[in-house]
Design an enzyme around this catalytic site. Structure first.
Site, PDB file in Angstrom:
ATOM      1  N   ALA A   1       8.351  11.480  -3.891  1.00 52.23           N
ATOM      2  CA  ALA A   1       7.123  11.216  -4.662  1.00 52.23           C
ATOM      3  C   ALA A   1       6.022  10.787  -3.682  1.00 52.23           C
ATOM      4  CB  ALA A   1       7.358  10.166  -5.745  1.00 52.23           C
TER       5      ALA A   1
ATOM      6  N   GLU B   1      -0.526   9.479  -0.187  1.00 46.33           N
ATOM      7  CA  GLU B   1      -1.285   9.314   1.056  1.00 46.33           C
ATOM      8  C   GLU B   1      -0.695   8.213   1.941  1.00 46.33           C
ATOM      9  OE1 GLU B   1      -3.638  10.374   3.867  1.00 46.33           O
ATOM     10  OE2 GLU B   1      -3.447  11.567   2.043  1.00 46.33           O
ATOM     11  N   GLY B   2      -0.108   7.186   1.322  1.00 47.43           N
ATOM     12  CA  GLY B   2       0.518   6.117   2.110  1.00 47.43           C
ATOM     13  C   GLY B   2       1.644   6.680   2.988  1.00 47.43           C
ATOM     14  N   HIS B   3       2.508   7.512   2.393  1.00 46.76           N
ATOM     15  CA  HIS B   3       3.589   8.114   3.184  1.00 46.76           C
ATOM     16  C   HIS B   3       3.012   9.002   4.285  1.00 46.76           C
ATOM     17  CE1 HIS B   3       5.815   7.604  -0.777  1.00 46.76           C
ATOM     18  NE2 HIS B   3       6.617   6.986   0.066  1.00 46.76           N
TER      19      HIS B   3
ATOM     20  N   GLY C   1       6.027   1.081   5.879  1.00 49.55           N
ATOM     21  CA  GLY C   1       4.729   0.564   5.454  1.00 49.55           C
ATOM     22  C   GLY C   1       4.764  -0.942   5.242  1.00 49.55           C
ATOM     23  N   GLU C   2       3.644  -1.590   5.568  1.00 52.74           N
ATOM     24  CA  GLU C   2       3.519  -3.036   5.300  1.00 52.74           C
ATOM     25  C   GLU C   2       3.400  -3.322   3.812  1.00 52.74           C
ATOM     26  OE1 GLU C   2       0.235  -4.507   7.568  1.00 52.74           O
ATOM     27  OE2 GLU C   2       1.425  -4.615   9.416  1.00 52.74           O
TER      28      GLU C   2
ATOM     29  N   GLN D   1      10.590  -5.838   2.931  1.00 57.57           N
ATOM     30  CA  GLN D   1      11.507  -4.774   3.384  1.00 57.57           C
ATOM     31  C   GLN D   1      11.333  -4.512   4.882  1.00 57.57           C
ATOM     32  OE1 GLN D   1      12.512  -0.905   1.258  1.00 57.57           O
ATOM     33  NE2 GLN D   1      10.837  -0.187   2.556  1.00 57.57           N
TER      34      GLN D   1
ATOM     35  N   MET E   1      -1.334   2.171  -2.399  1.00 53.99           N
ATOM     36  CA  MET E   1      -0.667   3.412  -2.829  1.00 53.99           C
ATOM     37  C   MET E   1       0.815   3.126  -3.056  1.00 53.99           C
ATOM     38  SD  MET E   1      -2.761   6.071  -2.614  1.00 53.99           S
ATOM     39  CE  MET E   1      -4.444   6.282  -2.073  1.00 53.99           C
TER      40      MET E   1
END
Ligand code: PAF
Length: 283
Positions: free
Chosen positions: A35, A38-40, A150-151, A156, A187
């Site tokens: 899914a 833009e973050g990925h 991602g931050e 995590q 995002m």
């Protein structure tokens, strides 16, 4: 723009990565549950800057979902994901099946201490065990030089760093800044669950956290600032606040004013749970 090659089993993944290694190429991995947004894509761009080859895993990991959570309705859209990977020129997609990752008889769990304490763990007690186990498997399968996280999922990220440090996994972990929409909403694949009205509420989360972080860094007591942020979130339209809490940014130990801090929050909008976090600047 062509889609990346796709491998769906560990033997094929290893063969491809061995070929790259034979050619002296470094490999960066971006673990995802698909899914993609833009973050990925921003993580994959960083992976491509860091190493000559990039591999993106797409696997909705069942062991990190509690029975009451959204495993069944989590968005799965592989064809669209592969089109998106083409736009950032990812080299390889790894799309294992649940059976390949967790064959019958699978009986191992990795339990990380330290940064797992509190925050998400208070509300999702088995989440990090599932994440640590699947991330360790992915790293052992792909043996990347680097992996990008991602931050946005700040706890995590800290847990994965601890995992690699404690188990001597030779993977350089790169934390990447959160990508936000024009209104500051981080995002997330779960934003797809939000209706129009909920989206307007969700977009206030980041500003409320930034205000609290600014108050803390200019001397407001943590409890006052986080209490005020919780009230503001409820006033904005969130129905339930799981936590708004400051921690030390490196270790996630309780925040002390003289240390770099992170303010983390999780809150519910209808059936959707959103998380976000912001830096607490030192005064
Ligand atoms: O952040 C995610 O998407 C997942 O938790 C991860 C790291 C891919 C493990 O399943």
């Amino acid at each position: 723009m062509s889609r990346p090659d796709v491998v769906d089993n560990v033997a094929a993944l290893r063969a491809r990565i061995q070929d790259w290694r034979r050619d002296g190429l470094r490999v960066a991995m971006v673990p995802t549950m698909g899914a993609l947004h833009e973050g990925h894509l921003s993580l994959i761009r960083i992976a491509r800057e860091k190493a000559q080859r990039s591999v993106v895993s797409i696997f909705v990991n069942p062991t990190q979902f509690a029975p009451s959570e959204d495993l069944d309705k989590y968005p799965r859209q592989l064809a669209r994901d592969l089109d998106m990977l083409a736009t950032v020129k990812a080299d390889l997609a790894f799309t294992p099946t649940v059976g390949a990752m967790y064959p019958a008889g699978f009986a191992t769990k990795i339990s990380v201490g330290g940064p797992t304490a509190g925050l998400e763990s208070d509300f999702r007690p088995t989440f990090f065990e599932g994440v640590a186990t699947v991330v360790a498997k992915l790293f052992l399968q792909a043996t990347p030089d680097y992996a990008v996280f991602g931050e946005k999922d700040y706890q995590q990220l800290c847990v994965v760093r601890q995992l690699c440090c404690d188990l001597d996994l030779p993977v350089g972990i790169i934390g990447a800044p959160t990508i936000r929409d024009a209104h500051g909403l981080a995002m997330s694949s779960r934003n797809a669950y939000l209706g129009e009205a909920e989206l307007a509420v969700a977009r206030q989360l980041n500003a409320i956290l930034r205000k609290a972080a600014a108050a803390m860094s200019t001397g407001a007591p943590q409890d006052d600032a986080t209490g005020e942020a919780s009230r503001a979130l409820i006033a904005a339209g969130f129905q339930k606040i799981d936590y708004v809490e400051a921690r030390e940014s490196l270790t996630l130990a309780p925040w002390r004013r003289d240390r770099a801090g992170r303010l983390l929050a999780a809150a519910w909008l209808g059936k959707t749970r959103l998380i976000d976090n912001v830096d607490v600047p030192t005064a």
